[in-house]
Design a protein around this motif. Structure first.
Motif, PDB file in Angstrom:
ATOM      1  N   GLY A 289       0.807  -1.226   0.000  1.00  0.00           N
ATOM      2  CA  GLY A 289       0.000   0.000   0.000  1.00  0.00           C
ATOM      3  C   GLY A 289       0.832   1.264   0.000  1.00  0.00           C
ATOM      4  N   LYS A 290       1.878   1.265   0.804  1.00  0.00           N
ATOM      5  CA  LYS A 290       2.655   2.505   0.982  1.00  0.00           C
ATOM      6  C   LYS A 290       3.782   2.579  -0.034  1.00  0.00           C
ATOM      7  N   ARG A 291       3.394   2.713  -1.297  1.00  0.00           N
ATOM      8  CA  ARG A 291       4.365   2.787  -2.394  1.00  0.00           C
ATOM      9  C   ARG A 291       3.944   3.887  -3.346  1.00  0.00           C
ATOM     10  N   VAL A 292       4.903   4.388  -4.136  1.00  0.00           N
ATOM     11  CA  VAL A 292       4.512   5.258  -5.250  1.00  0.00           C
ATOM     12  C   VAL A 292       3.705   4.389  -6.222  1.00  0.00           C
ATOM     13  N   PRO A 293       2.793   4.996  -6.973  1.00  0.00           N
ATOM     14  CA  PRO A 293       1.830   4.191  -7.740  1.00  0.00           C
ATOM     15  C   PRO A 293       2.398   3.458  -8.948  1.00  0.00           C
ATOM     16  N   ASN A 294       3.640   3.761  -9.350  1.00  0.00           N
ATOM     17  CA  ASN A 294       4.111   3.208 -10.633  1.00  0.00           C
ATOM     18  C   ASN A 294       5.047   2.017 -10.488  1.00  0.00           C
ATOM     19  N   THR A 295       5.444   1.686  -9.252  1.00  0.00           N
ATOM     20  CA  THR A 295       6.550   0.734  -9.070  1.00  0.00           C
ATOM     21  C   THR A 295       6.062  -0.621  -8.578  1.00  0.00           C
ATOM     22  N   SER A 296       6.604  -1.673  -9.191  1.00  0.00           N
ATOM     23  CA  SER A 296       6.276  -3.031  -8.784  1.00  0.00           C
ATOM     24  C   SER A 296       7.575  -3.823  -8.733  1.00  0.00           C
ATOM     25  N   ASN A 297       7.993  -4.196  -7.527  1.00  0.00           N
ATOM     26  CA  ASN A 297       9.213  -4.993  -7.385  1.00  0.00           C
ATOM     27  C   ASN A 297       8.792  -6.400  -6.977  1.00  0.00           C
ATOM     28  N   LEU A 298       9.036  -7.364  -7.856  1.00  0.00           N
ATOM     29  CA  LEU A 298       8.502  -8.710  -7.632  1.00  0.00           C
ATOM     30  C   LEU A 298       9.626  -9.732  -7.479  1.00  0.00           C
ATOM     31  N   CYS A 299       9.434 -10.653  -6.527  1.00  0.00           N
ATOM     32  CA  CYS A 299      10.392 -11.740  -6.314  1.00  0.00           C
ATOM     33  C   CYS A 299       9.778 -13.027  -6.852  1.00  0.00           C
ATOM     34  N   PHE A 300      10.439 -13.614  -7.866  1.00  0.00           N
ATOM     35  CA  PHE A 300       9.955 -14.838  -8.503  1.00  0.00           C
ATOM     36  C   PHE A 300      10.824 -15.995  -8.005  1.00  0.00           C
ATOM     37  N   ARG A 301      10.256 -16.848  -7.154  1.00  0.00           N
ATOM     38  CA  ARG A 301      11.036 -17.960  -6.601  1.00  0.00           C
ATOM     39  C   ARG A 301      11.554 -18.870  -7.727  1.00  0.00           C
ATOM     40  N   ASN A 302      12.779 -19.321  -7.563  1.00  0.00           N
ATOM     41  CA  ASN A 302      13.419 -20.235  -8.523  1.00  0.00           C
ATOM     42  C   ASN A 302      13.698 -19.611  -9.897  1.00  0.00           C
ATOM     43  N   ARG A 351      12.422  -5.238 -10.936  1.00  0.00           N
ATOM     44  CA  ARG A 351      11.636  -4.010 -10.767  1.00  0.00           C
ATOM     45  C   ARG A 351      10.988  -3.630 -12.102  1.00  0.00           C
ATOM     46  N   PHE A 352       9.668  -3.469 -12.047  1.00  0.00           N
ATOM     47  CA  PHE A 352       8.921  -2.932 -13.187  1.00  0.00           C
ATOM     48  C   PHE A 352       8.443  -1.545 -12.774  1.00  0.00           C
ATOM     49  N   SER A 353       8.722  -0.530 -13.584  1.00  0.00           N
ATOM     50  CA  SER A 353       8.245   0.812 -13.219  1.00  0.00           C
ATOM     51  C   SER A 353       7.550   1.452 -14.411  1.00  0.00           C
ATOM     52  N   LEU A 354       6.285   1.789 -14.194  1.00  0.00           N
ATOM     53  CA  LEU A 354       5.411   2.247 -15.278  1.00  0.00           C
ATOM     54  C   LEU A 354       5.543   3.747 -15.497  1.00  0.00           C
ATOM     55  N   GLY A 355       5.135   4.169 -16.680  1.00  0.00           N
ATOM     56  CA  GLY A 355       5.191   5.587 -17.018  1.00  0.00           C
ATOM     57  C   GLY A 355       3.811   6.156 -17.286  1.00  0.00           C
ATOM     58  N   TRP A 356       3.799   7.485 -17.394  1.00  0.00           N
ATOM     59  CA  TRP A 356       2.550   8.221 -17.568  1.00  0.00           C
ATOM     60  C   TRP A 356       1.749   7.747 -18.775  1.00  0.00           C
ATOM     61  N   ASN A 357       2.459   7.410 -19.878  1.00  0.00           N
ATOM     62  CA  ASN A 357       1.766   7.095 -21.133  1.00  0.00           C
ATOM     63  C   ASN A 357       1.479   5.615 -21.344  1.00  0.00           C
ATOM     64  N   GLN A 358       1.709   4.811 -20.316  1.00  0.00           N
ATOM     65  CA  GLN A 358       1.500   3.370 -20.459  1.00  0.00           C
ATOM     66  C   GLN A 358       0.023   3.060 -20.765  1.00  0.00           C
ATOM     67  N   THR A 359      -0.200   2.026 -21.578  1.00  0.00           N
ATOM     68  CA  THR A 359      -1.591   1.672 -21.902  1.00  0.00           C
ATOM     69  C   THR A 359      -1.946   0.312 -21.282  1.00  0.00           C
ATOM     70  N   GLU A 360      -3.252   0.080 -21.177  1.00  0.00           N
ATOM     71  CA  GLU A 360      -3.737  -1.187 -20.618  1.00  0.00           C
ATOM     72  C   GLU A 360      -3.278  -2.363 -21.489  1.00  0.00           C
ATOM     73  N   GLU A 361      -3.303  -2.132 -22.800  1.00  0.00           N
ATOM     74  CA  GLU A 361      -2.901  -3.190 -23.737  1.00  0.00           C
ATOM     75  C   GLU A 361      -1.436  -3.569 -23.497  1.00  0.00           C
ATOM     76  N   GLU A 362      -0.591  -2.575 -23.288  1.00  0.00           N
ATOM     77  CA  GLU A 362       0.836  -2.845 -23.027  1.00  0.00           C
ATOM     78  C   GLU A 362       1.007  -3.639 -21.732  1.00  0.00           C
ATOM     79  N   ILE A 363       0.269  -3.212 -20.726  1.00  0.00           N
ATOM     80  CA  ILE A 363       0.403  -3.857 -19.411  1.00  0.00           C
ATOM     81  C   ILE A 363      -0.045  -5.311 -19.481  1.00  0.00           C
ATOM     82  N   ASP A 364      -1.138  -5.571 -20.193  1.00  0.00           N
ATOM     83  CA  ASP A 364      -1.624  -6.953 -20.317  1.00  0.00           C
ATOM     84  C   ASP A 364      -0.622  -7.802 -21.101  1.00  0.00           C
ATOM     85  N   ARG A 365      -0.047  -7.208 -22.137  1.00  0.00           N
ATOM     86  CA  ARG A 365       0.927  -7.938 -22.952  1.00  0.00           C
ATOM     87  C   ARG A 365       2.194  -8.231 -22.132  1.00  0.00           C
ATOM     88  N   ALA A 366       2.612  -7.253 -21.342  1.00  0.00           N
ATOM     89  CA  ALA A 366       3.815  -7.436 -20.517  1.00  0.00           C
ATOM     90  C   ALA A 366       3.573  -8.496 -19.440  1.00  0.00           C
TER      91      ALA A 366
END
Ligand SMILES: Cc1ncc(COP(=O)(O)O)c(C=O)c1O
Length: 388
Positions: A289-302, A351-366
């Motif tokens: 919850g307490k994050r800037v809205p654009n950042t996603s840092n994910l840990c993928f086991r293995n 780390r995935f960090s999104l930008g102002w112009n990102q689209t839903e289509e891009e996010i789904d594809r990523a």
């Protein structure tokens, strides 16, 4: 058909916004004067710098005279720390374990020179307890430096509380707000911050230009000596096109910051929901919850992040395994280790960090690409072998 690439590394840098480019170009060619020159060509450049200062001051909620243009976040951080030490004559600093190298590496250097740095830890969720900062302050403390938002996890620190503690204890307070500006609202008229660092290229402005906010009345010792630019606080002919670009980016950020959380935050949450639903053993690094809205840092086991990043790069998707400045180093992220992750978990984080112009289509594809790539990498693991 060639697929367009999907840029998910906006904490490293952002594309310069078209409106910003448009305002900058004439200052590279037509209005190329030196703002210190008395004739009209110089005075036009001087007026452009003044106008940019006004726009940045409006974004930060401060006065124009409190803005010092610099070469970026790194210089602003260095200038704040050095100024506090030299103006006070004191030899101690308080900072956190997870600052950007622009603060962290300087502090390590200062330690070699006999200065004392008190390092405040963070919790497993990356959060900072203001009481820990209060405990670290001593009579010898010249400055407390605590970032507003972390560049790797996006976690936001309780800047208002820390600033109020510092004010009550009579200690100067600096915050590196490079990853927060444009993403969350900052109002310096309501928070007792003494120094604040900003970098234009993190919010749609050009590289190589930034700001150090210095509160009115705070004693200041410049890092760079020479001409009397920036009211004697930063010598050197101004980067006029860069400053003009930063001013425009600041104006746009002020207009958009309210909708940034709605727009980009919704996409970031969608990205994470899709990945968490499509894969086992994935964890969000940092308080969700307490994050800037654009950042996603994910840990993928293995999954080794290097393998995942390479696979994604082949598909035209750009993300990062750590802070940009440490890319290429084989060391696990200092920030993630400070949060209690094992080296293996840190090496499995992206780390995935999104930008102002990102689209839903891009996010789904990523998100689909990440799920497929992780599946491919995990399939190659010898059965029964699991990274602890
Ligand atoms: C939190 C933070 N501080 C400082 C910097 C350095 O800024 P610049 O690239 O403008 O020197 C960065 C850049 O990654 C950052 O993320």
């Amino acid at each position: 058909m060639i697929k367009r690439s999907i840029y998910l590394d906006n904490n490293a840098t952002t594309a310069v916004l078209p409106e910003v480019v448009r305002e900058m170009v004439p200052f590279l060619s037509v209005y190329y004067g030196n703002p210190s020159s008395a004739y009209a060509l110089g005075q036009e450049a001087k007026e452009a710098v003044r106008s940019a200062r006004r726009r940045v001051a409006r974004l930060l909620g401060c006065r124009e005279e409190e803005i010092v243009f610099t070469s970026g976040g790194t210089e602003s951080d260095n200038a704040a720390l050095w100024s506090a030490l030299r103006a006070s004559g004191k030899r101690e600093l308080v900072t956190t374990m997870v600052e950007h190298p622009a603060v962290y590496r300087l502090c390590r250097e200062l330690e070699k020179d006999g200065y004392r740095v008190r390092w405040v830890p963070v919790g497993a969720d990356g959060l900072l307890d203001p009481a820990e900062v209060a405990r670290a302050i001593r009579a010898e403390t010249a400055l407390v430096s605590v970032m507003t938002a972390n560049n790797e996890t996006g976690v936001l620190f309780p800047i208002r509380e820390v600033a109020e503690i510092c004010r009550d204890r009579g200690v100067l307070f600096h915050t590196d707000a490079v990853q927060a500006v444009g993403k969350v609202a900052i109002d310096l008229s309501r928070i007792p911050v003494d120094f604040l660092s900003v970098s234009a290229h993190k919010f749609g402005g050009p590289k190589g230009v930034g700001v150090l906010y210095v509160r009115d009345g705070v004693p200041f010792r410049p890092l760079l000596w020479g001409g009397s630019q920036e009211s004697g606080r930063r010598a050197g002919t101004e980067n006029v096109p860069g400053i003009v670009g930063m001013g425009k980016a600041a104006e746009l950020a002020a207009e958009r910051v309210g909708s940034f959380a709605d727009r980009v935050g919704t996409l970031r949450d969608r990205f994470e929901r899709t990945i968490l639903a499509g894969l086992d053993d994935v964890r969000i690094n940092g308080h969700p919850g307490k994050r800037v809205p654009n950042t996603s840092n994910l840990c993928f086991r293995n999954v080794e992040s290097e393998a995942l990043l390479l696979d994604l790069d082949r598909q035209g998707i750009q993300a990062s395994g750590g802070s940009a400045c440490s890319t290429g180093s084989a060391r696990p992220s200092r920030v993630l280790l400070a949060m209690g992750l094992s080296p293996q978990e840190a090496f499995s984080s992206v780390r995935f960090s999104l930008g102002w112009n990102q689209t839903e289509e891009e996010i789904d594809r990523a998100a689909a690409a990440v799920i497929e790539a992780v599946g491919r990498i995990r399939e190659k693991l010898p059965s029964g072998l699991a990274m602890s």
